[in-house]
Design a protein around this motif. Structure first.
Motif, mmCIF file in Angstrom:
data_model
loop_
_atom_site.group_PDB
_atom_site.id
_atom_site.type_symbol
_atom_site.label_atom_id
_atom_site.label_comp_id
_atom_site.label_asym_id
_atom_site.label_seq_id
_atom_site.Cartn_x
_atom_site.Cartn_y
_atom_site.Cartn_z
ATOM 1 N N ILE A 312 26.179 84.787 49.863
ATOM 2 C CA ILE A 312 26.544 85.087 51.247
ATOM 3 C C ILE A 312 25.289 85.235 52.109
ATOM 4 N N ALA A 313 24.308 85.990 51.593
ATOM 5 C CA ALA A 313 23.090 86.236 52.372
ATOM 6 C C ALA A 313 22.348 84.946 52.678
ATOM 7 N N THR A 314 22.172 84.088 51.676
ATOM 8 C CA THR A 314 21.428 82.843 51.899
ATOM 9 C C THR A 314 22.220 81.853 52.744
ATOM 10 N N ALA A 315 23.552 81.905 52.676
ATOM 11 C CA ALA A 315 24.356 81.044 53.542
ATOM 12 C C ALA A 315 24.199 81.451 55.001
ATOM 13 N N VAL A 316 24.217 82.757 55.261
ATOM 14 C CA VAL A 316 24.050 83.251 56.629
ATOM 15 C C VAL A 316 22.674 82.873 57.175
ATOM 16 N N THR A 317 21.630 83.102 56.379
ATOM 17 C CA THR A 317 20.282 82.820 56.866
ATOM 18 C C THR A 317 20.014 81.321 56.986
ATOM 19 N N TRP A 318 20.583 80.528 56.081
ATOM 20 C CA TRP A 318 20.451 79.071 56.192
ATOM 21 C C TRP A 318 21.030 78.602 57.518
ATOM 22 N N ALA A 319 22.244 79.079 57.823
ATOM 23 C CA ALA A 319 22.912 78.683 59.060
ATOM 24 C C ALA A 319 22.216 79.238 60.292
ATOM 25 N N PHE A 320 21.464 80.321 60.128
ATOM 26 C CA PHE A 320 20.769 80.944 61.256
ATOM 27 C C PHE A 320 19.423 80.283 61.533
ATOM 28 N N VAL A 321 18.685 79.950 60.477
ATOM 29 C CA VAL A 321 17.314 79.462 60.644
ATOM 30 C C VAL A 321 17.249 77.998 61.066
ATOM 31 N N ILE A 322 18.049 77.143 60.433
ATOM 32 C CA ILE A 322 17.885 75.704 60.657
ATOM 33 C C ILE A 322 18.156 75.270 62.100
ATOM 34 N N PRO A 323 19.110 75.885 62.849
ATOM 35 C CA PRO A 323 19.251 75.478 64.255
ATOM 36 C C PRO A 323 17.986 75.723 65.070
ATOM 37 N N TYR A 324 17.289 76.834 64.786
ATOM 38 C CA TYR A 324 16.043 77.103 65.503
ATOM 39 C C TYR A 324 14.961 76.091 65.134
ATOM 40 N N LEU A 325 14.905 75.719 63.856
ATOM 41 C CA LEU A 325 13.914 74.731 63.436
ATOM 42 C C LEU A 325 14.176 73.377 64.091
ATOM 43 N N LEU A 326 15.435 72.945 64.095
ATOM 44 C CA LEU A 326 15.777 71.672 64.725
ATOM 45 C C LEU A 326 15.633 71.749 66.241
ATOM 46 N N GLY A 327 15.968 72.907 66.805
ATOM 47 C CA GLY A 327 15.833 73.082 68.243
ATOM 48 C C GLY A 327 14.388 72.979 68.696
ATOM 49 N N MET A 328 13.452 73.400 67.841
ATOM 50 C CA MET A 328 12.029 73.265 68.190
ATOM 51 C C MET A 328 11.660 71.803 68.387
ATOM 52 N N CYS A 329 12.170 70.932 67.515
ATOM 53 C CA CYS A 329 11.861 69.495 67.637
ATOM 54 C C CYS A 329 12.415 68.947 68.941
ATOM 55 N N ALA A 330 13.624 69.360 69.300
ATOM 56 C CA ALA A 330 14.230 68.898 70.550
ATOM 57 C C ALA A 330 13.436 69.383 71.752
ATOM 58 N N ALA A 331 12.836 70.570 71.638
ATOM 59 C CA ALA A 331 12.084 71.135 72.762
ATOM 60 C C ALA A 331 10.812 70.349 73.064
ATOM 61 N N PHE A 332 10.310 69.596 72.092
ATOM 62 C CA PHE A 332 9.090 68.824 72.295
ATOM 63 C C PHE A 332 9.345 67.489 72.996
ATOM 64 N N ASP A 333 10.625 67.056 73.064
ATOM 65 C CA ASP A 333 10.895 65.722 73.618
ATOM 66 C C ASP A 333 12.362 65.627 73.992
ATOM 67 N N LYS A 334 12.669 65.687 75.287
ATOM 68 C CA LYS A 334 14.064 65.688 75.732
ATOM 69 C C LYS A 334 14.732 64.326 75.615
ATOM 70 N N ALA A 335 13.985 63.262 75.385
ATOM 71 C CA ALA A 335 14.615 61.954 75.197
ATOM 72 C C ALA A 335 15.384 61.892 73.889
ATOM 73 N N GLY A 336 15.039 62.759 72.955
ATOM 74 C CA GLY A 336 15.785 62.832 71.702
ATOM 75 C C GLY A 336 15.104 62.208 70.514
ATOM 76 N N GLN A 337 13.979 61.527 70.725
ATOM 77 C CA GLN A 337 13.330 60.857 69.604
ATOM 78 C C GLN A 337 12.756 61.844 68.593
ATOM 79 N N MET A 338 12.181 62.949 69.062
ATOM 80 C CA MET A 338 11.625 63.937 68.136
ATOM 81 C C MET A 338 12.726 64.710 67.423
ATOM 82 N N ALA A 339 13.867 64.889 68.103
ATOM 83 C CA ALA A 339 15.005 65.527 67.445
ATOM 84 C C ALA A 339 15.515 64.645 66.315
ATOM 85 N N ALA A 340 15.575 63.328 66.581
ATOM 86 C CA ALA A 340 15.988 62.401 65.533
ATOM 87 C C ALA A 340 14.976 62.380 64.395
ATOM 88 N N LEU A 341 13.686 62.477 64.737
ATOM 89 C CA LEU A 341 12.657 62.516 63.698
ATOM 90 C C LEU A 341 12.752 63.821 62.905
#
Length: 398
Positions: A312-341
């Motif tokens: 349960i603990a690792t499922a909660v943290t997995w679901a919590f951490v990865i959106p922030y990690l992916l969101g960081m990539c999107a923040a570097f490039d709004k065209a979406g290429q870095m998010a795809a990368l």
């Protein structure tokens, strides 16, 4: 009151389509991004089902699963170069239809070599879909929130799959796993007409007008994503085997995994609610610390309550951490290429974890597998904190 409907239509672009930055749009986009990679959310059921239903060895089953995600990584990388050239909607329709066909073909296969090749092709197609979906998500006003909703969908439906599919395999064979995947793709296909246009931002005439991508923090964000996904999925792919080796009953294991996925979705809900209210650094530090503790606790899986709480603990943290990690990539490039990368590195990690774990778990070295996951998570945190700090510093005061 009469102006509500026209306003909604104006926001969505065309009649029948939901407003592009609404919560409902986030749900539909989450299904689109999940369809090409849903097998990851039922990875434990897939690996165990190939062992019990198709007669594959643990090593072969792990390699089949890894081939699926390696294909997805290649597909996601391909998406980086085509998202500006192809209209996303027709591309998504064609890809979903192809996924359904390959999944139905997979129900007839049992030879590991053929399955590895077929699932690699499936991953290639699905990775293209996820890359396109990530690029579209990056064009929304709040990509972090949509990535959070993505995890809500994945964990919620993944929990159902983990709870029921292992019990269906003995009755219907391993083909039921691929039928479930094809069904999910068909449902997603029916949702596409309701999504908005999400046009790609026009290229700027002057290159100076477009901020240069800061490659060092972005590269560290990619490394953080890769290590986080590899460490988590390497252990998750064999979590059923770990439970069995620890003397736990299959019914308890599957109920635990199903409940853990449902409760784990709360991590994504927290991202949707919090957004960037506290920046990225503090949420990431808290989530990664809890992930390390929960993963280490799997050393004591012979205690049923520890196995339950750790999942349960690792499922909660997995679901919590990865959106922030992916969101960081999107923040570097709004065209979406870095998010795809970023999606490419995510899938590369999801594939590499089970691939490495296949060799460790083949010898029954579950304790070594847990320790390896802890080390990977530690290095993931060290890599991710630097770009998180950089993005927090550049944000203007609320």
């Amino acid at each position: 009151m009469t102006d509500a409907a026209p306003t909604a239509l104006a926001a969505s672009g065309r009649p029948g389509r939901v407003p592009e930055d609404s919560l409902l749009a986030s749900v539909l986009l989450s299904f689109l991004a999940t369809a090409g990679l849903f097998y990851v959310n039922i990875m434990a059921a897939l690996v165990d089902g190939l062992i019990t239903g198709a007669g594959l060895t643990p090593k072969a089953a792990g390699l089949v699963a890894s081939a699926n995600v390696y294909g997805a990584a290649v597909g996601a990388l391909t998406a980086v170069f085509i998202i500006r050239r192809l209209p996303w909607r027709p591309t998504a329709v064609a890809v979903l239809l192809s996924l359904i066909i390959v999944d139905l073909i997979s129900t007839l296969l049992t030879a590991p070599e053929i399955l590895i090749a077929t699932r690699f092709v499936h991953g290639l197609i699905g990775g293209l879909l996820v890359g396109v979906a990530f690029a579209v998500i990056a064009r929304t006003k709040t990509p972090d929130r949509t990535f959070g909703m993505l995890l809500v969908v994945q964990f919620g439906l993944g929990g159902l799959g983990l709870m029921f599919l292992p019990h269906l395999v003995p009755m219907f064979g391993h083909g039921v796993l691929f039928v479930a995947l094809a069904t999910f793709s068909a449902v997603t296909l029916a949702m596409i007409p309701f999504l908005g246009d999400y046009p790609s931002p026009p290229k700027l005439a002057a290159s100076a007008a477009r901020p240069a991508v800061r490659w060092i923090p972005l590269g560290l964000a990619f490394a953080g994503i890769f290590l986080f996904q590899a460490a988590n999925m390497g252990l998750a792919a064999y979590i059923i085997g770990l439970g069995k080796a620890s003397g736990l009953k299959l019914g308890f294991i599957t109920d635990t995994l199903g409940a853990a996925n449902w409760i784990g979705a709360l991590g994504s809900v927290m991202v949707v609610v919090l957004g960037l209210k506290f920046g990225r650094t503090r949420p990431l530090l808290a989530g990664l610390a809890l992930t390390l503790v929960g993963t280490w606790a799997f050393h004591f899986s012979h205690l049923p309550w520890v196995y339950l709480v750790a999942n349960i603990a690792t499922a909660v943290t997995w679901a919590f951490v990865i959106p922030y990690l992916l969101g960081m990539c999107a923040a570097f490039d709004k065209a979406g290429q870095m998010a795809a990368l970023g999606g490419f590195f995510s899938k590369l990690g999801l594939a590499s974890g089970p691939a490495l774990a296949a060799f460790v778990a083949a010898g029954g070295q579950y304790r070594g597998l847990i320790t390896l996951a802890v080390i990977g998570l530690l290095f993931s945190g060290l890599a991710a904190i630097i770009p998180a700090l950089a993005l927090d510093r550049q944000r203007s005061p609320a």
